[in-house]
Design an enzyme around this catalytic site. Structure first.
Site, PDB file in Angstrom:
ATOM      1  N   THR A  33       0.835  -1.197   0.000  1.00 40.00           N
ATOM      2  CA  THR A  33       0.000   0.000   0.000  1.00 40.00           C
ATOM      3  C   THR A  33       0.871   1.249   0.000  1.00 40.00           C
ATOM      4  O   THR A  33       2.064   1.190  -0.296  1.00 40.00           O
ATOM      5  CB  THR A  33      -1.006  -0.032   1.177  1.00 40.00           C
ATOM      6  OG1 THR A  33      -1.979   0.989   1.000  1.00 40.00           O
ATOM      7  CG2 THR A  33      -0.323   0.163   2.526  1.00 40.00           C
ATOM      8  N   ASN A  34       0.289   2.394   0.302  1.00 44.25           N
ATOM      9  CA  ASN A  34       1.007   3.677   0.300  1.00 44.25           C
ATOM     10  C   ASN A  34       0.569   4.485   1.519  1.00 44.25           C
ATOM     11  O   ASN A  34      -0.242   4.028   2.322  1.00 44.25           O
ATOM     12  CB  ASN A  34       0.730   4.428  -1.013  1.00 44.25           C
ATOM     13  CG  ASN A  34      -0.753   4.641  -1.217  1.00 44.25           C
ATOM     14  OD1 ASN A  34      -1.416   5.333  -0.434  1.00 44.25           O
ATOM     15  ND2 ASN A  34      -1.314   4.018  -2.253  1.00 44.25           N
ATOM     16  N   ARG A  35       1.080   5.688   1.653  1.00 47.37           N
ATOM     17  CA  ARG A  35       0.881   6.478   2.872  1.00 47.37           C
ATOM     18  C   ARG A  35      -0.385   7.341   2.869  1.00 47.37           C
ATOM     19  O   ARG A  35      -0.567   8.176   3.742  1.00 47.37           O
ATOM     20  CB  ARG A  35       2.086   7.388   3.109  1.00 47.37           C
ATOM     21  CG  ARG A  35       3.352   6.627   3.426  1.00 47.37           C
ATOM     22  CD  ARG A  35       4.468   7.576   3.806  1.00 47.37           C
ATOM     23  NE  ARG A  35       5.735   6.886   3.966  1.00 47.37           N
ATOM     24  CZ  ARG A  35       6.082   6.218   5.072  1.00 47.37           C
ATOM     25  NH1 ARG A  35       5.267   6.184   6.105  1.00 47.37           N
ATOM     26  NH2 ARG A  35       7.241   5.607   5.134  1.00 47.37           N
ATOM     27  N   SER A  36      -1.263   7.166   1.898  1.00 49.63           N
ATOM     28  CA  SER A  36      -2.459   8.009   1.867  1.00 49.63           C
ATOM     29  C   SER A  36      -3.379   7.730   3.067  1.00 49.63           C
ATOM     30  O   SER A  36      -3.630   6.580   3.411  1.00 49.63           O
ATOM     31  CB  SER A  36      -3.250   7.756   0.577  1.00 49.63           C
ATOM     32  OG  SER A  36      -4.470   8.457   0.627  1.00 49.63           O
TER      33      SER A  36
END
Ligand code: CTP
Ligand code: CA
Length: 226
Positions: A33-36
């Protein structure tokens, strides 16, 4: 007699807002995933609802409270997000893609938890490209529908955002410098440049994501949905 106020600007308009970050499964217990955080997208959904729009918020893995009177659809992966956007877009007046979509996903999703072994001191993951949701949707865009993207950049902000507005056939792109820790991913404040298809640029001050969201909804109303 009739009158309009701020809460009526978008009455009768249907807007789709995507938010959060997609998760791409690797096995039953792991994902990429990512940091959003979803903060920007949720603020946009709340602002659009406050302006009178009928809002569908397609949320990828955000833990934030759902704004009042907003229809929520939860998704996990980029492919699920694409399916949900495709379904909602035909009857919508606009799409605002604030979600951070994983560009790649694991080529294979293991059915069982992947075990480490003594022999394997390193591991290589094969990833495959996810579909580009904005590019896919833009091909079915009707006159009158507005499509807005975000550009998260660490460098060459305006040049990179300008490439994306063309490649994805957007009406407006919100260019976001994610190298600066005070703004962008997971922060409460943001500073963006709104870039239109004709090249017009509007730079926002550093302000809360709620204020940026209000500014964006006002621009969309004035330029595309009046
Ligand atoms: N986006 C999308 N589908 C994808 C990837 C991104 O619709 N598979 C959307 C994002 O929601 C955002 C815009 O495209 O509104 C730009 O996303 P960004 O990650 O900045 O750009 P990319 O086109 O993915 O290019 P890169 O990450 O290589 O800079
Ligand atoms: Ca990307």
């Amino acid at each position: 007699h009739t009158y309009t106020d701020a809460s009526d600007r978008l009455s009768g308009k249907k807007l789709i807002v995507t938010a959060g970050g997609t998760r791409e499964a690797l096995d039953p217990v792991r994902y990429l995933t990512n940091r959003s955080s979803g903060k920007m997208g949720y603020a946009i959904a709340a602002a659009a609802q406050g302006a009178g729009a009928e809002v569908t918020l397609i949320s990828a893995n955000s833990a934030l409270p759902v704004p009042n009177h907003v229809r929520l659809i939860r998704v996990e992966s980029a492919n699920e997000l694409l399916a949900a956007v495709k379904k909602a877009f035909p009857v919508a007046d606009g799409l605002i893609m604030a979600a951070a979509v994983a560009d790649y996903r694991p080529a294979v999703v293991a059915n069982q938890k992947i075990k480490k072994t003594a022999a394997n001191q390193t591991m290589t993951l094969e990833l495959v490209r996810n579909p580009d949701i904005l590019q896919t949707i833009s091909t079915s865009k009707r006159p009158g529908q507005v499509v807005v993207g975000f550009a998260a950049e660490t460098n060459d902000l305006i040049a990179n955002a300008a490439k994306k507005i063309k490649a994805k056939k957007l009406d407006l792109i919100v260019a976001n410098d994610v190298a600066n820790k005070q703004i962008g991913f997971n922060a409460d404040q943001n500073q963006v440049t709104f870039l239109f298809a004709d090249g017009q640029q509007i730079k926002s001050p550093l302000e809360s994501k709620a204020a940026i969201a209000e500014r964006l909804i006002q621009l969309i109303t004035d330029h595309f949905l009046n």
